[in-house]
Design an enzyme around this catalytic site. Structure first.
Site, PDB file in Angstrom:
ATOM      1  N   SER A 308       0.816  -1.207   0.000  1.00 25.50           N
ATOM      2  CA  SER A 308       0.000   0.000   0.000  1.00 25.50           C
ATOM      3  C   SER A 308       0.858   1.269   0.000  1.00 25.50           C
ATOM      4  O   SER A 308       1.531   1.557  -0.983  1.00 25.50           O
ATOM      5  CB  SER A 308      -0.955  -0.056   1.194  1.00 25.50           C
ATOM      6  N   LYS A 333      -0.765  -3.962  -3.611  1.00 26.37           N
ATOM      7  CA  LYS A 333      -2.048  -3.384  -3.185  1.00 26.37           C
ATOM      8  C   LYS A 333      -2.187  -2.032  -3.869  1.00 26.37           C
ATOM      9  O   LYS A 333      -1.575  -1.059  -3.474  1.00 26.37           O
ATOM     10  CB  LYS A 333      -2.067  -3.250  -1.664  1.00 26.37           C
ATOM     11  N   GLN A 337      -9.934   2.804  -1.022  1.00 27.22           N
ATOM     12  CA  GLN A 337     -11.290   2.551  -0.544  1.00 27.22           C
ATOM     13  C   GLN A 337     -11.940   3.814   0.017  1.00 27.22           C
ATOM     14  O   GLN A 337     -11.258   4.716   0.496  1.00 27.22           O
ATOM     15  CB  GLN A 337     -11.284   1.477   0.556  1.00 27.22           C
TER      16      GLN A 337
END
Length: 484
Positions: A308, A333, A337
């Site tokens: 991430s 990743k 969201q």
């Protein structure tokens, strides 16, 4: 595009720090107008929302269950199941529904301290997989590693659960035990590991000066204060005459998007993109640097547990700065969201994937990760599995436990003659030498006491810089660059 001043934030379900992977989460952002649409019932024939027939079918299904099903049903359980079913149909582990309890946990856990075992987890193919253990945590001390599968906790199987459901089973108060069944890639049988949950204070930045004026900053997580700490430590190293920098984001599961952007910007030339965001319509917007002033060489250390926000950092240094990345391919990743709280109206929420993030050059690394410029594997004993301790290991045994025993012995300087899983006479001699060095009775057999001592010795050996092939490669690369 600048994120400062907008409610764009990335955070993790710290879940008493067994949790889902750090997710870059947009909270009610106006980043892309029109993405957050109202939810309602469409007129008959409309395709963008639920038709009256859709609503009727759902209501009729609930009515049939309530009135006809063999047993009484719990209203909330059925409703939660319906919502989870719709989201699971998307086949996206980062899009999840949280009931009131899970949502409360999600909100409470945007903190820098928590109670738990200290491991980041995600869902993959219906199983709960470890992204990375937190350094110094009970999970790391117990030998939990990236890519381990958590089969069960305290006898309860986790297969098929959402990440949030699994987290609620693994989490708990400090001092309590979590008995985990762990399946490591390459092993055929799970191993039971008992971990005592603890209070974990996250220190996210650690800096030191190495040889030849090479500084090293380890970033373990991108939390709210990480950027400030990073800046202070960087200034200290620079004041000591630092000539080159290693940024270590191995086993860093990610964190706050705005923090990683602020940390990277001083190194990125003016006008160059740091990261790009893309919506469902393919519209892209980039966050560009206002002008970096750092001009010394930098290398970035990554591994499979770098995810991430760590990947945003690695991608920015690789493509916008031209720095070398060293180690292993990252986790992969590449989505962002958004949480929907008000829409649910009852304290529950939905966290849904709404954007992609792209590297400066526009690459989407999701499920692929960022490949290192210089690939370096750690010594084989770094990946040895925890011993099952089901039986005492004896000469002439031949199994995975013996193979891992031999890898461990090799890593701590008691190398046997083989590492294929056969318990040879020289393996027994190596075990005796180890037992003698630790004050144990030198039987040449591995009982529980010997196994625990051996695992502790291996964890200590893994922490030694002399055994860290990736760090040594980073130092060598900077030495080469500085000598030019």
């Amino acid at each position: 595009m600048r994120f400062k001043g907008r409610s764009v934030i990335a955070f993790v379900l710290l879940g008493m720090f067994v949790s889902s992977i750090m997710t870059l989460t947009v909270v009610r952002s106006n980043l892309f107008p029109g993405v957050s649409k109202s939810v309602g019932v469409a007129a008959p024939g409309a395709s963008s929302s639920l038709s009256s027939q859709d609503v009727s079918k759902i209501a009729k299904t609930y009515e049939l269950i309530e009135n006809k099903y063999l047993s009484d049903v719990d209203h909330d359980k059925i409703m939660n199941g319906a919502i989870n079913g719709m989201l699971e149909a998307l086949e996206d582990p980062y899009t999840v529904y949280m009931d009131k309890e899970e949502a409360k946990q999600f909100t409470e856990n945007i903190n820098s301290s928590f109670q738990g075992i200290g491991a980041e987890v995600t869902a993959e193919d219906g199983r709960i997989k470890v992204v990375s253990p937190i350094k110094g945590s009970p999970a790391e001390k117990a030998g939990i590693m990236a890519n381990d599968i958590v089969v069960s906790v305290n006898g309860e199987k986790l297969d098929g659960l959402t990440v949030n459901q699994a987290v609620l089973k693994i989490r708990g108060e400090k001092g309590t035990q979590a008995k985990l069944e762990i399946l490591r890639p390459g092993s055929s049988d799970p191993t039971q590991v008992t971990i005592v949950r603890a209070e974990i204070d996250i220190e996210t930045v650690f800096a030191e000066m190495l040889e030849d004026g090479i500084g090293k900053i380890e970033v373990r997580q991108f939390s709210a204060n990480t950027g400030d700490h990073f800046k202070k430590e960087l200034e200290k190293l620079e004041s000591q005459g630092m000539k080159g920098l290693i940024i270590d984001v191995r086993n860093d599961p990610g964190g706050l998007l705005n923090v990683v952007i602020d940390m990277v910007e001083p190194f990125v030339p003016k006008g160059k993109p740091i990261v790009q965001i893309e919506n469902r319509d393919g519209k892209k917007e980039a966050t560009t640097s206002k002008g970096g002033t750092k001009n010394y060489p930098v290398v970035v250390l990554t591994n499979k547990g770098s995810a991430s926000a760590s990947e945003i950092l690695a991608g920015a240094f690789k493509e916008a700065v031209g720095s070398k990345t060293i180690g292993e391919t990252t986790f992969g990743k590449g989505t962002v969201q958004e949480t929907y709280v008000k829409e649910m109206g009852d304290g529950s929420n939905i966290k849904m994937t709404v954007y992609k993030w792209l590297t400066p050059d526009g690459n989407w690394i999701h499920k692929k990760g960022i490949e290192p410029d210089i690939k370096v594997e750690q010594p084989a004993f770094f990946k040895a599995s925890i011993l099952s301790k089901k039986d005492t290991l004896k000469p002439d045994s031949n199994n995975d436990d013996v193979k891992n025993l031999q890898l461990m012995l090799t890593g701590i300087g008691h190398a046997p003659d083989r590492t294929d899983g056969y318990y040879s006479a020289k393996t027994a001699q190596a075990v005796k030498a180890f037992q003698t060095s630790k004050g144990l009775t030198a039987t040449g057999e591995v009982d529980i006491a010997t196994a625990k001592k051996l695992e502790t010795a291996v964890l200590e050996a893994i922490k030694l810089p002399k055994n860290d092939n990736q760090l040594k490669a980073a130092v060598k690369e900077l030495q080469t660059q500085l000598s030019k």
